[in-house]
Design a protein around this motif. Structure first.
Motif, PDB file in Angstrom:
ATOM      1  N   UNK A   1       1.053  -1.240   0.136  1.00 34.32           N
ATOM      2  CA  UNK A   1       0.233  -0.155  -0.098  1.00 34.32           C
ATOM      3  C   UNK A   1       1.028   1.157  -0.061  1.00 34.32           C
ATOM      4  N   UNK A   2       1.912   1.319   0.736  1.00 29.60           N
ATOM      5  CA  UNK A   2       2.599   2.431   0.737  1.00 29.60           C
ATOM      6  C   UNK A   2       3.565   2.698  -0.425  1.00 29.60           C
ATOM      7  N   UNK A   3       3.889   1.589  -1.216  1.00 28.88           N
ATOM      8  CA  UNK A   3       4.505   1.458  -2.621  1.00 28.88           C
ATOM      9  C   UNK A   3       3.535   2.471  -3.498  1.00 28.88           C
ATOM     10  N   UNK A   4       2.154   2.079  -3.632  1.00 28.92           N
ATOM     11  CA  UNK A   4       1.509   2.727  -4.373  1.00 28.92           C
ATOM     12  C   UNK A   4       1.091   4.089  -3.814  1.00 28.92           C
ATOM     13  N   UNK A   5       0.827   4.277  -2.695  1.00 34.14           N
ATOM     14  CA  UNK A   5       0.405   5.668  -2.168  1.00 34.14           C
ATOM     15  C   UNK A   5       1.735   6.689  -2.612  1.00 34.14           C
TER      16      UNK A   5
ATOM     17  N   UNK B   1       2.146  -3.967 -13.374  1.00 29.29           N
ATOM     18  CA  UNK B   1       1.060  -4.810 -12.978  1.00 29.29           C
ATOM     19  C   UNK B   1       1.448  -5.067 -11.260  1.00 29.29           C
ATOM     20  N   UNK B   2       2.498  -5.296 -11.181  1.00 26.28           N
ATOM     21  CA  UNK B   2       2.964  -5.588  -9.722  1.00 26.28           C
ATOM     22  C   UNK B   2       3.003  -4.491  -8.954  1.00 26.28           C
ATOM     23  N   UNK B   3       3.269  -3.417  -9.199  1.00 28.78           N
ATOM     24  CA  UNK B   3       3.160  -2.177  -8.208  1.00 28.78           C
ATOM     25  C   UNK B   3       1.652  -1.677  -8.016  1.00 28.78           C
ATOM     26  N   UNK B   4       0.879  -1.567  -9.524  1.00 29.43           N
ATOM     27  CA  UNK B   4      -0.229  -0.951  -9.570  1.00 29.43           C
ATOM     28  C   UNK B   4      -1.447  -1.690  -9.240  1.00 29.43           C
ATOM     29  N   UNK B   5      -1.339  -3.178  -9.489  1.00 30.63           N
ATOM     30  CA  UNK B   5      -2.560  -3.902  -9.487  1.00 30.63           C
ATOM     31  C   UNK B   5      -2.383  -4.898  -8.433  1.00 30.63           C
TER      32      UNK B   5
ATOM     33  N   UNK C   1       8.413  -6.539 -19.789  1.00 28.23           N
ATOM     34  CA  UNK C   1       9.159  -6.161 -18.443  1.00 28.23           C
ATOM     35  C   UNK C   1       8.390  -4.984 -17.799  1.00 28.23           C
ATOM     36  N   UNK C   2       8.012  -3.943 -18.592  1.00 31.46           N
ATOM     37  CA  UNK C   2       7.443  -2.476 -18.170  1.00 31.46           C
ATOM     38  C   UNK C   2       6.076  -2.829 -17.729  1.00 31.46           C
ATOM     39  N   UNK C   3       5.372  -3.841 -18.370  1.00 27.57           N
ATOM     40  CA  UNK C   3       4.203  -4.138 -18.040  1.00 27.57           C
ATOM     41  C   UNK C   3       3.900  -4.825 -16.741  1.00 27.57           C
TER      42      UNK C   3
ATOM     43  N   UNK D   1       8.491   6.099 -11.064  1.00 28.47           N
ATOM     44  CA  UNK D   1       8.044   5.149 -11.780  1.00 28.47           C
ATOM     45  C   UNK D   1       7.639   3.873 -10.810  1.00 28.47           C
ATOM     46  N   UNK D   2       7.130   3.059 -11.443  1.00 27.53           N
ATOM     47  CA  UNK D   2       6.826   1.764 -10.802  1.00 27.53           C
ATOM     48  C   UNK D   2       8.006   0.958 -10.277  1.00 27.53           C
ATOM     49  N   UNK D   3       9.203   0.705 -11.042  1.00 24.97           N
ATOM     50  CA  UNK D   3      10.328   0.152 -10.732  1.00 24.97           C
ATOM     51  C   UNK D   3      11.021   0.887  -9.415  1.00 24.97           C
TER      52      UNK D   3
END
Length: 443
Positions: free
Chosen positions: A320-324, A396-400, A390-392, A340-342
């Motif tokens: 949750x902290x990663x996303x917010x 997916x991992x970070x946002x979904x 890779x980017x998707x 960015x997600x990475x």
């Protein structure tokens, strides 16, 4: 060292500085629980006879690092849920904590450790009381903790002892058992002076010297809200200025929250290599503000992510902290590429470990402890599974994805979560114990 366990998966994210995506890869672990190899299967060394191989679907990532928590507060979840920080502390939390007994720190930490492990959080940095009970709870679950027993002078908590007694207790503990102990260094000790508004300057100065003398982490709340430290700001300009003035910086210092910092404060952190535990969910829930994450990162200040306590967040889920953290950074700059997600994933892994001065966790690299998390991709969160580019896949991992996608966790090569459940303790029993504590405190 000889490999005793090989974890093999379609995707491995070692969380190196480039946030590489390894396809059809393995993580090799020796009998001591250290990683000896991480890379594509084609490059893997030949296994010795007797080595175990676990073939997994999905993704392997390093165990996440929660850089700021008060996990034994689990029985207090929901108390004062709509109050700002200082009223929340003085009207709800400190009176409730005054009713807690020594054993409650064990039961709260046990259930909280299970909650974190089930979410793929293998290490947490803790500030609370009755540290021996907390350490035993983490040893029982098989997790990992950087334990900085709380040192505070606050109404209702006098029974814990004076700040001098609390600090001396931690010093004796470190001098007796060492800075790190337990199987695979599962327990690390440090100092937890609560804040500049609950301790006099001379206390923080003395505690910081104790920590420096022992190479220990000093973990302290800094500038969480504007209202908390008005007296300190009036007299010293800011809490970072106060800490610098009294010689409390240098060594290993972790500033929790660090929301209300000026440019001069950030320069102080740069000058003394102070790290920050960024806690976006707790800060938002308590309406404390939003830390200047991008300015901190731009100034090469070490930053990790923290949940804060389970009564102020109210969960222990670092995903949750990663996303917010990423969302707020993008809003602040009006730039969808600001974080960015990475980069966000690294904050929860490699960067979190660096923030607490640990180069032996937070990444899947030879020599580090094999704290490994398996994320299942059999979910709508991953529409193309591991076949996504890779980017998707990282997106997916970070946002979904969510903590619920974590199925298995290893700490130092030991299987501590299997098929979503702890392998060493009874979760239902742990929940029942915390329920009894919550009911006792309510009366």
């Amino acid at each position: 060292m000889l490999v005793s366990l090989r974890l093999k998966a379609p995707v491995v994210l070692p969380c190196d500085p480039a946030c590489s995506v390894l396809r059809d890869a393995v993580v090799d672990i020796d009998a001591d629980g250290r990683i000896v190899h991480c890379g594509p299967s084609a490059d893997a060394p030949e296994l010795p006879s007797g080595a175990q191989v676990r073939e997994l679907t999905g993704i392997l990532v390093p165990g996440l690092v929660n850089t700021h928590a008060h996990t034994p507060m689990i029985p207090l979840r929901g108390l004062g849920g709509d109050l700002p920080l200082m009223r929340w502390l003085t009207e709800a939390i400190w009176p409730a904590e005054a009713k807690m007994i020594d054993r409650d720190s064990y039961d709260g930490m046990l259930l909280g450790s299970v909650e974190m492990l089930r979410a793929g959080v293998t290490t947490s940095v803790e500030m609370f009381f009755h540290g021996e009970h907390m350490a035993q709870a983490v040893l029982d679950t098989g997790g990992r903790v950087v334990l900085t027993p709380g040192i505070i002078s606050a109404p209702g908590l006098e029974r814990l002892g004076t700040w001098q007694q609390l600090a001396e207790h931690t010093t004796r503990w470190i001098d007796t058992d060492g800075l790190r102990f337990g199987p695979a260094d599962r327990i690390e000790l440090g100092y937890g002076p609560h804040s500049a508004y609950t301790l006099p300057p001379e206390a923080i100065a003395e505690i910081s010297q104790m920590a420096r003398d022992r190479g220990a982490l000093m973990h302290i709340h800094v500038a969480e809200t504007l209202a908390e430290d008005g007296k300190q700001r009036e007299e010293h300009g800011s809490v970072p200025q106060l800490l610098e003035k009294i010689g409390a910086l240098g060594g290993r210092v972790l500033a929790a929250h660090a929301v209300h910092l000026s440019d001069a404060d950030i320069e102080i952190f740069q000058r003394h290599d102070v790290a920050v535990a960024h806690c976006p969910n707790s800060n938002a829930k308590l309406a404390s503000g939003t830390a200047r994450l991008l300015d901190l990162l731009g100034g090469n200040v070490r930053v990790g992510l923290g949940t804060d306590g389970p009564a102020s967040n109210d969960d222990l889920d670092v995903w949750d902290e990663v996303r917010l953290a990423a969302l707020l950074a993008r809003l602040e700059r009006g730039d969808a590429a600001a974080l960015t997600a990475p980069r966000a994933l690294l904050l929860a892994t490699r960067d979190g470990a660096a923030a607490v001065g640990r180069d032996d966790i937070g990444a899947l690299e030879p020599g580090r402890w094999a704290d490994v998390v398996h994320v299942d991709v059999d979910s709508p969160a991953f529409p193309r599974g591991t076949e996504a580019p890779d980017v998707q896949l990282l997106s997916n991992l970070v946002w979904s994805a969510a903590a619920s996608q974590v199925t298995d966790v290893w700490v130092a090569g030991q299987h501590v979560i299997g098929d979503h459940e702890p392998t060493r303790v009874d979760r239902a029993k742990a929940q029942a114990e915390v329920r009894r504590i919550a009911e006792r405190i309510a009366h």
